[in-house]
Design a protein around this motif. Sequence first.
Motif, short mmCIF file in Angstrom:
data_model
loop_
_atom_site.label_atom_id
_atom_site.label_comp_id
_atom_site.label_asym_id
_atom_site.label_seq_id
_atom_site.Cartn_x
_atom_site.Cartn_y
_atom_site.Cartn_z
N GLY A 576 -1.14 -1.47 -4.60
CA GLY A 576 -1.33 -0.16 -4.94
C GLY A 576 -2.35 0.45 -6.05
O GLY A 576 -2.71 -0.63 -6.83
N PRO A 577 -2.76 1.48 -6.07
CA PRO A 577 -3.76 1.79 -7.35
C PRO A 577 -3.11 1.60 -8.60
O PRO A 577 -2.05 1.23 -8.79
N SER A 578 -4.16 1.76 -9.71
CA SER A 578 -3.89 1.19 -11.08
C SER A 578 -3.05 2.30 -11.72
O SER A 578 -3.17 3.49 -11.34
N GLY A 579 -1.90 1.80 -12.27
CA GLY A 579 -1.11 2.72 -12.99
C GLY A 579 0.04 3.34 -12.33
O GLY A 579 0.88 4.02 -12.80
N VAL A 580 0.59 2.73 -11.16
CA VAL A 580 1.74 3.18 -10.46
C VAL A 580 2.82 2.55 -10.68
O VAL A 580 4.17 2.63 -10.07
N GLY A 581 2.83 1.35 -11.70
CA GLY A 581 4.09 0.68 -12.18
C GLY A 581 4.22 -0.70 -11.51
O GLY A 581 5.37 -1.00 -11.24
N LYS A 582 3.33 -1.32 -11.00
CA LYS A 582 3.53 -2.69 -10.11
C LYS A 582 4.04 -3.68 -11.25
O LYS A 582 5.00 -4.38 -10.93
N LYS A 583 3.37 -3.84 -12.47
CA LYS A 583 3.70 -4.82 -13.26
C LYS A 583 5.21 -4.43 -13.88
O LYS A 583 5.82 -5.37 -14.05
#
Length: 834
Positions: A576-583
Amino acid sequence: MSNAMYNKMWHQTQEALESLLDKESRNVMESQSNQVFIFQMLATFYIKYVQIFRNLEDVYDQIVHPQKRILIRKILDGVMGRVLELKNEMVELELTEFHYFDDILQDLKLAPQQLDIPIPKYFLKEKLEVIKGREKILAQILADTGLKIPDKKYTVKGIPLEEAVKLIQIAERARQGRLRAMFMKQIFLQEHRAKQAKVLGEKVADVRVAALRIQKVWRGFHQCKKTKKQREEEMIFLGMKPPPLFNEVSATVIQAEKVSSLRNEVQIKHEENYKEALVTIKEDLKLIEGPDIKENLQDQIRHWFIECRNLTGTFPEYPNVEEGGSAIIFSNKTPQQVTEDIIANQEEEEKDKKKAAKKPKKPKKEKEKKGTKEKTKEEDEGWKMSPSVFLPTMEEGNNVYKDLWKNKDESWNFPQDYDPELIKQEKRKELESEIRVQVDELMRQELKNLKLAVDREKEYPVKEAKKKGGKKEKKGKKGRKGKRGKDKDLTADRTIESLYKELVEEGLLIQALKVNLCDYIGEYSYLGTTLRQVSIEPMPSLLDVRQLIALYGILPLGSAAVHEKAPLVKSLLLAGPSGVGKKMLVHAICTETGANLFNLSAANIAGKYPGKNGLQMMLHVVVKVARELQPSVVWIGDTEKTFYKKVPSTERMIEPKRLKKQLPKILRLLKPDDRILIVGTTQRPFDAELRSFCKVYQKIILVPRPDYASRFVLWKQIIQLNGGVITNALNVSCLAKVTDGFTQGHIVEAVKGVLTDRRIRQQTYKPLMAVEFIAKLTSMSPVYQEEEESFKNWYAKTPMGKKRALALTGGNTEKEKEKGKKKEKKGKKEKKKK
């Protein structure tokens, strides 16, 4: 809630489970062909199991009876596993990870929130001391090596003395200017009042006019206040605004939390009493009932010797220890049944011998014909539910509940402590099996003596055969050892503690952030089913992603029983794009299960353990520590770098593709017993080589940018979490609409930027406005529609995406083409024959 209430809740849940198991047993036998009907059936089962799972989780967490808890835990694990099995069935049927149940939820009169997968509290409760101990060790190692994460503090930059003096002068002059302005204003107002007093002094003041003016102002003010209050009450009544004390924790909730904590203490106390009772009751039984059990067993076996001698003319062969000894013959059988078995065995042996002599061999052609017939039958048959591993355990648990607890009178056991009679029943069986081993040794010797005395037989041939068999077994074992020797333990001489320390020092084992899965805020997709009916594939909502993380990541890692038998998920990719909460989701998996977090990102392993042997050693140490201290999560951040199509010249020095060939080998080594999950996160999956990428990652989850509903919830909750107060002046709906394309990361950054300590203090007289947040967002670049489309297009190229596309569009046409080709070939063959 009291113990009686939780007992009642358990009984109701068991009734619901029993009816569901009956329905499942009926539907398993039936074959279906209508895909819509199949999905409806699977979805209803899934939803109902989730409801049972939620209730059982609450019951298991709060009930204090130790023996009931053992049974509930068994059923709870079974239900958890069945939920995962049904999810897997739905994925295979619909060929997508995301499912929508809007219509079914309406029929069952359930809210989407009731579909939330609960995370059992026992995941952390049962190993709380271990987790705390491990955290202390990790913190100590980080502190010693100087790798500890520094606390976030405001960095103060130093400035020259001249600049500092200028700044102070500017501030001081501004302060003096403000004071002078205020002083001049006061003088002006005094002069103005004096002039007005002179003018009014000449006129006679009318009391009535003054009173009317006061009344007018007061009535206007009072009516405005009343209207405002009525409007607020109406909005609360319509459900468009929360009640005044909505966000405040009520006294009943605080009391409930206190009661639950007290209940946990009682649970621990009862558990300790139960464990002590298991030992003491067994010892008492051994003293009181042990000699009688021994005598009964000896009499039973002697009777068997005599019966065998009378019926067959010879003494029987005594079963070996490996076979189970005399327990095989006398397991829940009366002496009459044993004699009947002896006669039946003799008759069966004679029949088998006769059949073996008469049996003719079948020709190969008949077998081939049968095989083709079976295949055609399978093709004609419709879809059938695959057999469940967890249904037998649930049925077994349900039967135990019906036999023991359903109609049990517990009026004597008000505090819900252990039941001594049940312990006695269990321990009698254990004691009998222990005594049986001793009795078997004695009775084997007695049988030898009987054979010598009566039949004058010696058992040399049997012993020789045993010895030969034993030698063969040993050879087999040696061979196996030789094969296993290939997978050498490279660190056999080292302890797990030293390996753990080494990984922490190298920065490969990191401290997981304390983030719960419920902190991943979002809203449900309420139009999923309607969009799919019009052949439009909806983008998943944030809570759909949260559900998948719970199902594929948290539940299997948290429960060993579920991980061993449930559909195995070894690896997971969050794209997903940066900043969507993957980490954040990776850290949430670790927090909820108490798992260790290993960071094998390309940037993190650069320059560590160099060379081929070094890489082998690194992976060996990681897998060994992960196995020993499971559950474990192996995180590979920016995982597309490991599978680059072409490595950029700027990144060639860090060797990003080091793990590419090794990851499939690690996955092959992982067994159902190993609670290890490999999680990859990526912002640019299209840069990776698709084939090898999809081979490594078993499940691919697209994490989308938040939709309007999710943004609305995010803005409200993040503002409140950072000390903001939402008033009528702040139009949250407008904010959610304007910020289309911005991610959770952007929203958090904007809120933190606006809500400084000073701004929070100003809220009482200067409420928050939407414009303040939008001003902060102008410097950030959002996720555009084209970028989201590129993620969709990439996912369509993955194995699951291709299958889904074929099922929706080309699957039927391809089948028709194949049928057409077959018909043409047949036609040509017939023409040639003619």
